[in-house]
Design an enzyme around this catalytic site. Structure first.
Site, PDB file in Angstrom:
ATOM      1  N   GLY A   1      -4.006   4.551 -13.966  1.00 39.56           N
ATOM      2  CA  GLY A   1      -3.590   3.311 -13.285  1.00 39.56           C
ATOM      3  C   GLY A   1      -4.775   2.363 -13.133  1.00 39.56           C
ATOM      4  O   GLY A   1      -5.884   2.806 -12.842  1.00 39.56           O
TER       5      GLY A   1
ATOM      6  N   ARG B   1      -1.869   5.853 -19.822  1.00 38.87           N
ATOM      7  CA  ARG B   1      -1.895   7.296 -19.570  1.00 38.87           C
ATOM      8  C   ARG B   1      -1.564   7.940 -20.914  1.00 38.87           C
ATOM      9  O   ARG B   1      -0.517   7.661 -21.493  1.00 38.87           O
ATOM     10  CB  ARG B   1      -0.872   7.671 -18.503  1.00 38.87           C
ATOM     11  CG  ARG B   1      -1.229   7.065 -17.139  1.00 38.87           C
ATOM     12  CD  ARG B   1      -0.365   7.583 -16.021  1.00 38.87           C
ATOM     13  NE  ARG B   1      -0.943   7.274 -14.718  1.00 38.87           N
ATOM     14  CZ  ARG B   1      -0.610   6.217 -13.959  1.00 38.87           C
ATOM     15  NH1 ARG B   1       0.306   5.378 -14.374  1.00 38.87           N
ATOM     16  NH2 ARG B   1      -1.200   6.002 -12.804  1.00 38.87           N
TER      17      ARG B   1
ATOM     18  N   GLY C   1      -8.999   7.925 -12.729  1.00 38.90           N
ATOM     19  CA  GLY C   1      -8.777   8.918 -11.674  1.00 38.90           C
ATOM     20  C   GLY C   1      -8.923  10.338 -12.206  1.00 38.90           C
ATOM     21  O   GLY C   1      -9.562  10.559 -13.244  1.00 38.90           O
ATOM     22  N   ASP C   2      -8.303  11.290 -11.538  1.00 36.82           N
ATOM     23  CA  ASP C   2      -8.558  12.692 -11.904  1.00 36.82           C
ATOM     24  C   ASP C   2      -8.066  13.048 -13.308  1.00 36.82           C
ATOM     25  O   ASP C   2      -8.727  13.809 -14.017  1.00 36.82           O
ATOM     26  CB  ASP C   2      -8.021  13.663 -10.838  1.00 36.82           C
ATOM     27  CG  ASP C   2      -6.538  13.478 -10.563  1.00 36.82           C
ATOM     28  OD1 ASP C   2      -5.935  12.507 -11.069  1.00 36.82           O
ATOM     29  OD2 ASP C   2      -5.971  14.314  -9.832  1.00 36.82           O
ATOM     30  N   GLY C   3      -6.929  12.473 -13.737  1.00 33.52           N
ATOM     31  CA  GLY C   3      -6.440  12.749 -15.090  1.00 33.52           C
ATOM     32  C   GLY C   3      -7.451  12.266 -16.124  1.00 33.52           C
ATOM     33  O   GLY C   3      -7.750  12.951 -17.108  1.00 33.52           O
ATOM     34  N   SER C   4      -8.011  11.100 -15.877  1.00 32.54           N
ATOM     35  CA  SER C   4      -8.999  10.526 -16.804  1.00 32.54           C
ATOM     36  C   SER C   4     -10.262  11.388 -16.825  1.00 32.54           C
ATOM     37  O   SER C   4     -10.891  11.573 -17.869  1.00 32.54           O
ATOM     38  CB  SER C   4      -9.379   9.119 -16.355  1.00 32.54           C
ATOM     39  OG  SER C   4      -8.227   8.382 -16.031  1.00 32.54           O
TER      40      SER C   4
ATOM     41  N   THR D   1      -9.429   4.164  -8.916  1.00 30.38           N
ATOM     42  CA  THR D   1      -8.028   4.390  -8.519  1.00 30.38           C
ATOM     43  C   THR D   1      -7.828   3.873  -7.104  1.00 30.38           C
ATOM     44  O   THR D   1      -8.665   4.114  -6.233  1.00 30.38           O
ATOM     45  CB  THR D   1      -7.641   5.883  -8.582  1.00 30.38           C
ATOM     46  OG1 THR D   1      -6.423   6.065  -7.835  1.00 30.38           O
ATOM     47  CG2 THR D   1      -8.689   6.799  -8.000  1.00 30.38           C
ATOM     48  N   ILE D   2      -6.721   3.179  -6.902  1.00 30.42           N
ATOM     49  CA  ILE D   2      -6.490   2.642  -5.550  1.00 30.42           C
ATOM     50  C   ILE D   2      -6.167   3.747  -4.553  1.00 30.42           C
ATOM     51  O   ILE D   2      -6.278   3.564  -3.353  1.00 30.42           O
ATOM     52  CB  ILE D   2      -5.355   1.589  -5.525  1.00 30.42           C
ATOM     53  CG1 ILE D   2      -4.001   2.208  -5.901  1.00 30.42           C
ATOM     54  CG2 ILE D   2      -5.697   0.402  -6.408  1.00 30.42           C
ATOM     55  CD1 ILE D   2      -2.827   1.341  -5.479  1.00 30.42           C
ATOM     56  N   ASP D   3      -5.751   4.914  -5.065  1.00 26.96           N
ATOM     57  CA  ASP D   3      -5.265   5.967  -4.160  1.00 26.96           C
ATOM     58  C   ASP D   3      -6.357   6.604  -3.296  1.00 26.96           C
ATOM     59  O   ASP D   3      -6.057   7.195  -2.263  1.00 26.96           O
ATOM     60  CB  ASP D   3      -4.582   7.081  -4.972  1.00 26.96           C
ATOM     61  CG  ASP D   3      -3.216   6.666  -5.477  1.00 26.96           C
ATOM     62  OD1 ASP D   3      -2.845   5.497  -5.281  1.00 26.96           O
ATOM     63  OD2 ASP D   3      -2.524   7.509  -6.070  1.00 26.96           O
TER      64      ASP D   3
ATOM     65  N   ASP E   1      -7.997   9.258  -4.000  1.00 29.64           N
ATOM     66  CA  ASP E   1      -7.626  10.674  -3.934  1.00 29.64           C
ATOM     67  C   ASP E   1      -8.620  11.592  -4.641  1.00 29.64           C
ATOM     68  O   ASP E   1      -8.275  12.727  -4.990  1.00 29.64           O
ATOM     69  CB  ASP E   1      -6.212  10.876  -4.512  1.00 29.64           C
ATOM     70  CG  ASP E   1      -6.104  10.391  -5.945  1.00 29.64           C
ATOM     71  OD1 ASP E   1      -7.055   9.762  -6.452  1.00 29.64           O
ATOM     72  OD2 ASP E   1      -5.060  10.633  -6.579  1.00 29.64           O
TER      73      ASP E   1
ATOM     74  N   ARG F   1      13.401  -6.692  14.694  1.00 28.49           N
ATOM     75  CA  ARG F   1      13.760  -5.640  13.734  1.00 28.49           C
ATOM     76  C   ARG F   1      12.670  -4.556  13.654  1.00 28.49           C
ATOM     77  O   ARG F   1      11.511  -4.793  14.022  1.00 28.49           O
ATOM     78  CB  ARG F   1      13.921  -6.237  12.337  1.00 28.49           C
ATOM     79  CG  ARG F   1      15.236  -6.962  12.180  1.00 28.49           C
ATOM     80  CD  ARG F   1      15.322  -7.675  10.848  1.00 28.49           C
ATOM     81  NE  ARG F   1      16.654  -8.206  10.645  1.00 28.49           N
ATOM     82  CZ  ARG F   1      16.945  -9.212   9.847  1.00 28.49           C
ATOM     83  NH1 ARG F   1      15.998  -9.818   9.151  1.00 28.49           N
ATOM     84  NH2 ARG F   1      18.179  -9.640   9.730  1.00 28.49           N
TER      85      ARG F   1
ATOM     86  N   ARG G   1       0.353   8.756  -4.019  1.00 28.90           N
ATOM     87  CA  ARG G   1       1.279   9.824  -4.403  1.00 28.90           C
ATOM     88  C   ARG G   1       0.926  11.159  -3.747  1.00 28.90           C
ATOM     89  O   ARG G   1       1.779  11.858  -3.231  1.00 28.90           O
ATOM     90  CB  ARG G   1       1.254   9.949  -5.925  1.00 28.90           C
ATOM     91  CG  ARG G   1       2.207  10.942  -6.445  1.00 28.90           C
ATOM     92  CD  ARG G   1       2.319  10.806  -7.945  1.00 28.90           C
ATOM     93  NE  ARG G   1       3.142  11.877  -8.460  1.00 28.90           N
ATOM     94  CZ  ARG G   1       3.582  11.934  -9.684  1.00 28.90           C
ATOM     95  NH1 ARG G   1       3.296  10.983 -10.535  1.00 28.90           N
ATOM     96  NH2 ARG G   1       4.311  12.946 -10.095  1.00 28.90           N
TER      97      ARG G   1
ATOM     98  N   ARG H   1      14.761  -2.762   8.411  1.00 25.66           N
ATOM     99  CA  ARG H   1      14.637  -3.219   7.026  1.00 25.66           C
ATOM    100  C   ARG H   1      13.554  -2.397   6.322  1.00 25.66           C
ATOM    101  O   ARG H   1      12.542  -2.050   6.933  1.00 25.66           O
ATOM    102  CB  ARG H   1      14.229  -4.701   6.965  1.00 25.66           C
ATOM    103  CG  ARG H   1      15.288  -5.665   7.475  1.00 25.66           C
ATOM    104  CD  ARG H   1      16.495  -5.711   6.535  1.00 25.66           C
ATOM    105  NE  ARG H   1      17.474  -6.712   6.955  1.00 25.66           N
ATOM    106  CZ  ARG H   1      18.425  -6.516   7.852  1.00 25.66           C
ATOM    107  NH1 ARG H   1      18.527  -5.340   8.468  1.00 25.66           N
ATOM    108  NH2 ARG H   1      19.286  -7.477   8.159  1.00 25.66           N
TER     109      ARG H   1
ATOM    110  N   GLN I   1      -0.063  -3.915  -4.802  1.00 25.12           N
ATOM    111  CA  GLN I   1      -1.292  -3.283  -4.282  1.00 25.12           C
ATOM    112  C   GLN I   1      -2.323  -3.014  -5.373  1.00 25.12           C
ATOM    113  O   GLN I   1      -3.491  -2.770  -5.089  1.00 25.12           O
ATOM    114  CB  GLN I   1      -0.944  -1.940  -3.621  1.00 25.12           C
ATOM    115  CG  GLN I   1      -0.082  -2.087  -2.407  1.00 25.12           C
ATOM    116  CD  GLN I   1       0.676  -0.810  -2.068  1.00 25.12           C
ATOM    117  OE1 GLN I   1       0.232  -0.031  -1.253  1.00 25.12           O
ATOM    118  NE2 GLN I   1       1.812  -0.583  -2.707  1.00 25.12           N
TER     119      GLN I   1
HETATM  120  O1  F6P Z   1      -2.558   6.277  -9.223  1.00 24.77           O
HETATM  121  C1  F6P Z   1      -2.365   5.012  -8.734  1.00 24.77           C
HETATM  122  C2  F6P Z   1      -0.909   4.708  -8.552  1.00 24.77           C
HETATM  123  O2  F6P Z   1      -0.845   3.348  -8.202  1.00 24.77           O
HETATM  124  C3  F6P Z   1      -0.148   5.580  -7.541  1.00 24.77           C
HETATM  125  O3  F6P Z   1      -0.363   5.193  -6.226  1.00 24.77           O
HETATM  126  C4  F6P Z   1       1.265   5.381  -8.001  1.00 24.77           C
HETATM  127  O4  F6P Z   1       2.075   6.490  -7.657  1.00 24.77           O
HETATM  128  C5  F6P Z   1       1.137   5.304  -9.478  1.00 24.77           C
HETATM  129  O5  F6P Z   1      -0.182   4.873  -9.748  1.00 24.77           O
HETATM  130  C6  F6P Z   1       2.109   4.334 -10.108  1.00 24.77           C
HETATM  131  O6  F6P Z   1       1.982   4.455 -11.471  1.00 24.77           O
HETATM  132  P1  F6P Z   1       2.660   3.479 -12.520  1.00 24.77           P
HETATM  133  O7  F6P Z   1       1.807   2.267 -12.612  1.00 24.77           O
HETATM  134  O8  F6P Z   1       2.678   4.250 -13.763  1.00 24.77           O
HETATM  135  O9  F6P Z   1       4.003   3.123 -11.986  1.00 24.77           O
END
Ligand code: F6P
Length: 329
Positions: free
Chosen positions: A11, A72, A102-105, A125-127, A129, A162, A171, A252, A260
């Site tokens: 991502g 990916r 991120g970790d996959g990379s 990575t924005i996460d 993680d 509301r 994730r 809502r 993001q």
């Molecule tokens: O890993 C970053 C992330 O933005 C996660 O927060 C999110 O679940 C995922 O990527 C969304 O991936 P895609 O852009 O493939 O929808």
């Protein structure tokens, strides 16, 4: 080392362009050639590279996304894909590779290192993680973007008395949710690290919302990370429906989604991206591969890729406890 490659993978994250800019500048200062690989490992397999050595990236470095493109790439999970990647790296004369992702990379980077390609990973990575670093490139910007959007939602929710259920990204990691929930004074935060069933019993949450109303406040705010009940689709909507059914409140749901991931990097993300981009090139110049760069207690550090990937996920219980305390008092 005279020629290096750089790619972004997984991502995208705001600040990736700043890291590339800094790496290219540092490499130029060493008279190195820099090849930019398009669309991550996929571009490496498909031989799509461009020479960045003399390209002026100053107009791009503060933009969101990644100008190299990202993807990916499932082929990197196969033996055929991995051999082709190594073959192409040697064929281009690339002596060291920088991987931002991120970790996959990083798993891809680890494999290339094992096969003799000096590789340095930067956390993009924005996460947030990745356990080995306090911050990853893009996290701060994503939080700021989410905060801006949530404040807008809060305005309208307050006007209409509301309750807002807002889903943010993350994730496996609730860092975005936890950080923004503090910043916007949310009433409740739901994180993947905390069991949904036990901690967020729907009856408890319903009582909690009704209590807020009883105390005289007509509007409230729940932030949930997407990793909470990940396997469900329309998570925020499901929670909204369940709460509406039990409380009769006007609720809502909003999913902030990919907003993001975009936008120009914050000052913090630009800064760490630049420092990390520079460090990556310096490591390769020193002949160091098989490393990932991070930031711990405000210092740029580097550690072994496998060691970084083997670290158990971290969770800031203290911050979570504080968020709970503040929302309950
Ligand atoms: O890993 C970053 C992330 O933005 C996660 O927060 C999110 O679940 C995922 O990527 C969304 O991936 P895609 O852009 O493939 O929808």
């Amino acid at each position: 080392m005279k020629k290096i490659g750089i790619l972004t993978s997984g991502g995208d994250a705001p600040g990736m362009n700043a890291a590339i800019w800094a790496a290219v500048k540092r490499a130029r200062s060493y008279d190195m050639t820099v090849l930019g690989v398009q669309d991550g490992y996929r571009g490496l397999l498909e031989r799509r590279v461009e020479d960045l050595t003399n390209r002026d990236l100053s107009d791009i470095m503060h933009r969101g996304g990644t100008f190299l493109g990202t993807a990916r790439c499932l082929e990197m999970l196969t033996e055929e894909g991995r051999s082709r990647a190594v073959h192409n790296i040697h064929d281009y004369g690339i002596e060291g590779l920088i991987v931002i992702g991120g970790d996959g990379s990083f798993r891809g980077a680890e494999i290339l290192s094992e096969r003799g390609v000096p590789t340095v990973g930067l956390p993009g990575t924005i996460d947030n993680d990745l356990a080995y670093t306090d911050y990853s490139i893009g996290f701060d910007t994503a939080c700021n973007t989410a905060i801006g959007e949530i404040m807008k939602i809060k305005d309208t929710m307050t006007s209409h008395d509301r309750v807002a259920v807002i889903e943010v990204m993350g994730r496996h990691c609730g860092d975005i949710a936890l950080t923004v929930s503090l910043a916007v004074a949310a009433d409740y935060v739901l994180l993947p690290e905390v069991s949904y069933e036990t901690e967020y019993d729907i009856d408890n949450l319903s009582h909690f919302l009704l209590n807020i109303k009883k105390q005289g406040r007509d509007s409230s705010l729940i932030i949930m990370a997407e990793g909470v009940n990940w396997n469900e689709k329309n998570r925020a909507e499901i929670l909204m429906n369940r709460l509406t059914e039990r409380t009769g409140l006007d609720i809502r749901a909003t999913v902030l989604g990919h907003t993001q991931r975009g936008g120009p990097p914050s000052a913090f993300d630009s800064r760490i991206a630049i420092l990390m981009g520079v460090r990556a090139v310096e490591l390769l110049k020193e002949g160091m591969g098989n490393r990932v760069v991070g930031i711990i207690e405000n210092r740029i550090v580097d550690i072994n890729i496998k060691q970084a990937l083997d670290m158990p996920p971290r969770f800031n219980e203290e911050l979570y406890g504080m968020a709970r305390m503040l929302s309950l008092s």
